[in-house]
Motif scaffolding. Structure first.
Motif, short mmCIF file in Angstrom:
data_model
loop_
_atom_site.label_atom_id
_atom_site.label_comp_id
_atom_site.label_asym_id
_atom_site.label_seq_id
_atom_site.Cartn_x
_atom_site.Cartn_y
_atom_site.Cartn_z
N GLU A 92 0.88 -1.18 0.00
CA GLU A 92 0.00 0.00 0.00
C GLU A 92 0.91 1.22 0.00
O GLU A 92 1.82 1.31 0.84
N ILE A 94 1.00 5.22 0.61
CA ILE A 94 0.23 6.36 1.13
C ILE A 94 0.98 7.62 0.74
O ILE A 94 2.18 7.75 0.99
N ARG A 96 1.07 11.78 0.99
CA ARG A 96 0.58 12.81 1.93
C ARG A 96 1.03 14.20 1.52
O ARG A 96 2.21 14.39 1.18
N ALA A 100 -1.82 14.65 8.88
CA ALA A 100 -3.08 14.16 9.47
C ALA A 100 -2.86 12.70 9.88
O ALA A 100 -1.84 12.10 9.51
N GLY A 101 -3.80 12.15 10.62
CA GLY A 101 -3.78 10.73 10.97
C GLY A 101 -2.49 10.31 11.66
O GLY A 101 -1.97 11.02 12.53
N THR A 102 -1.95 9.19 11.23
CA THR A 102 -0.79 8.62 11.91
C THR A 102 0.48 9.46 11.74
O THR A 102 1.45 9.26 12.47
N TYR A 123 3.68 0.45 2.78
CA TYR A 123 3.30 -0.50 3.83
C TYR A 123 3.17 -1.88 3.19
O TYR A 123 2.65 -2.01 2.07
N ASN A 131 0.03 -4.41 8.64
CA ASN A 131 0.64 -3.65 7.53
C ASN A 131 1.84 -2.81 7.97
O ASN A 131 1.76 -1.59 8.03
N ASP A 177 -4.37 13.37 1.99
CA ASP A 177 -3.58 12.15 1.81
C ASP A 177 -4.46 11.09 1.18
O ASP A 177 -5.68 11.24 1.10
N PHE A 178 -3.83 10.03 0.69
CA PHE A 178 -4.60 8.92 0.09
C PHE A 178 -3.75 7.67 0.02
O PHE A 178 -2.53 7.73 0.08
N LYS A 179 -4.47 6.55 -0.14
CA LYS A 179 -3.81 5.24 -0.24
C LYS A 179 -4.07 4.65 -1.62
O LYS A 179 -5.20 4.74 -2.12
N ASP A 198 -13.29 6.85 1.52
CA ASP A 198 -12.94 5.80 2.48
C ASP A 198 -11.43 5.56 2.52
O ASP A 198 -10.93 4.93 3.45
N THR A 199 -10.72 6.00 1.48
CA THR A 199 -9.28 5.71 1.38
C THR A 199 -8.44 6.98 1.23
O THR A 199 -7.23 6.89 1.01
N CYS A 200 -9.10 8.12 1.29
CA CYS A 200 -8.40 9.42 1.14
C CYS A 200 -8.87 10.35 2.26
O CYS A 200 -9.95 10.16 2.82
N ARG A 201 -8.10 11.38 2.50
CA ARG A 201 -8.61 12.49 3.31
C ARG A 201 -8.91 13.65 2.36
O ARG A 201 -8.01 14.12 1.65
N ARG A 217 -15.03 8.14 11.87
CA ARG A 217 -14.05 7.75 12.90
C ARG A 217 -14.12 8.68 14.10
O ARG A 217 -13.96 8.27 15.23
N1 UDP Z 1 -5.65 4.38 4.48
C1 UDP Z 1 -6.40 3.41 3.85
N2 UDP Z 1 -6.27 2.11 4.25
C2 UDP Z 1 -5.42 1.74 5.24
C3 UDP Z 1 -4.65 2.74 5.88
C4 UDP Z 1 -4.80 4.05 5.49
O1 UDP Z 1 -7.16 3.71 2.93
O2 UDP Z 1 -5.33 0.54 5.55
C5 UDP Z 1 -5.78 5.79 4.06
C6 UDP Z 1 -6.51 6.64 5.09
O3 UDP Z 1 -7.91 6.69 4.83
C7 UDP Z 1 -5.86 7.99 4.90
C8 UDP Z 1 -4.43 7.66 4.46
O4 UDP Z 1 -4.48 6.34 3.96
O5 UDP Z 1 -6.50 8.72 3.86
C9 UDP Z 1 -3.41 7.81 5.56
O6 UDP Z 1 -3.80 7.03 6.67
P1 UDP Z 1 -3.02 7.11 8.07
O7 UDP Z 1 -1.69 6.43 7.93
O8 UDP Z 1 -2.98 8.50 8.55
O9 UDP Z 1 -3.84 6.18 9.01
P2 UDP Z 1 -5.26 6.41 9.66
O10 UDP Z 1 -5.21 7.67 10.46
O11 UDP Z 1 -6.20 6.48 8.50
O12 UDP Z 1 -5.43 5.17 10.49
#
Ligand code: UDP
Ligand code: ADP
Length: 237
Positions: A92, A94, A96, A100-102, A123, A131, A177-179, A198-201, A217
């Motif tokens: 995967e 990602i 950015r 945001a997020g992690t 990942y 992952n 961000d997006f995956k 569902d897979t992007c911010r 969330r």
């Molecule tokens: N993301 C995803 N699938 C995953 C992990 C992350 O689609 O298994 C997307 C998530 O929606 C965000 C971006 O990847 O848009 C970055 O995610 P982050 O690492 O910040 O983790 P999160 O906070 O989403 O757990």
């Protein structure tokens, strides 16, 4: 050769995957169910499958039209899209643009900090492991793909970021961000899986409002309304 669905081969958190009679295509069905926060938070978002299907199809068609090879074939109905069956690369990526997020805990920077250049993370997608983050040398040592394929997926992830980001900004949507995931079809690398809220911010560029899965969330309000809003903005882009 027909796209008649033959059997379900995968039941995921928020999608089902079916084989098609022609053996070359898969049917991806988007569900209204969502599961997040490490599987601890589940819920139904009304009509999510329908809006994800529309948004994802729009984005994949847009990327195809702009030179990114993808698995997209066609929308079959409101919630099902037909794609080319790919040999998936278990990585995967990602990408950015904004913290945001992690990335908050990994950098100590506050949410919303605009990055000076995009970050691309990798990942390792492996069942029963959370992952783990890897880099190019892990991907090559583990033979997840070959060096040329790795160059192609990294290059395409960066291009998607650029062209999709420019497309979304015309509708006041910031691509935070997006995956993305890639696979091989006839030995050619194609963008696969899904690109959606569902897979992007996605943040409103003017107000900063979150228009993606973080609403669910983080209990930030009506999620369906945000998905409808993204869908409407994309349809007029
Ligand atoms: N993301 C995803 N699938 C995953 C992990 C992350 O689609 O298994 C997307 C998530 O929606 C965000 C971006 O990847 O848009 C970055 O995610 P982050 O690492 O910040 O983790 P999160 O906070 O989403 O757990
Ligand atoms: P996960 O939670 O493992 O990411 P999903 O719920 O997103 O799974 O289910 C979709 C599955 O289908 C993923 O394993 C994804 O890699 C796979 N997939 C997506 N597009 C294709 C494709 N074109 N060909 C084969 N598999 C695909």
């Amino acid at each position: 050769m027909s796209d008649i669905l033959t059997r379900k081969i995968y039941e995921g958190k928020d999608k089902n995957v079916y084989e098609c009679e022609n053996n070359k295509h898969l049917a991806i069905e988007y569900k209204d169910l969502t599961l997040t926060n490490g599987g601890t938070k589940a819920g139904i978002i009304n009509n999510k499958g329908l809006y994800i299907n529309k948004i994802n199809s729009h984005i994949f068609q847009f990327l195809e039209d702009n030179g990114i090879p993808t698995h997209f074939v066609k929308e079959l109905n409101d919630t099902i899209t037909i794609v080319k069956k790919a040999d998936m690369i278990p990585i995967e990526l990602i990408v950015r643009n904004v913290v945001a997020g992690t990335l908050i805990e990994r950098t100590g920077l506050p949410e919303g900090t605009v990055l000076s250049t995009p970050i691309i993370e990798m990942y390792y997608k492996r069942v029963n492991m959370e992952n783990p983050m890897i880099n190019r040398t892990h991907a090559l040592a583990l033979k997840l793909c070959n060096p040329v394929e790795l160059d192609v997926i990294e290059y395409n992830a960066a291009r998607i970021n650029k062209i999709l980001g420019q497309h979304l900004i015309t509708q006041n949507i910031t691509l935070v961000d997006f995956k993305v995931e890639f696979g091989r079809v006839n030995n050619r690398i194609v963008l696969a899986d899904e690109i959606s809220p569902d897979t992007c911010r996605f943040w409103d560029t003017v107000t900063g409002e979150k228009l993606d899965k973080d609403r669910f969330r983080q209990d930030l309000g009506n999620v369906e309304e945000a998905y409808i809003e993204i869908c409407h903005r994309l349809m007029r882009a």
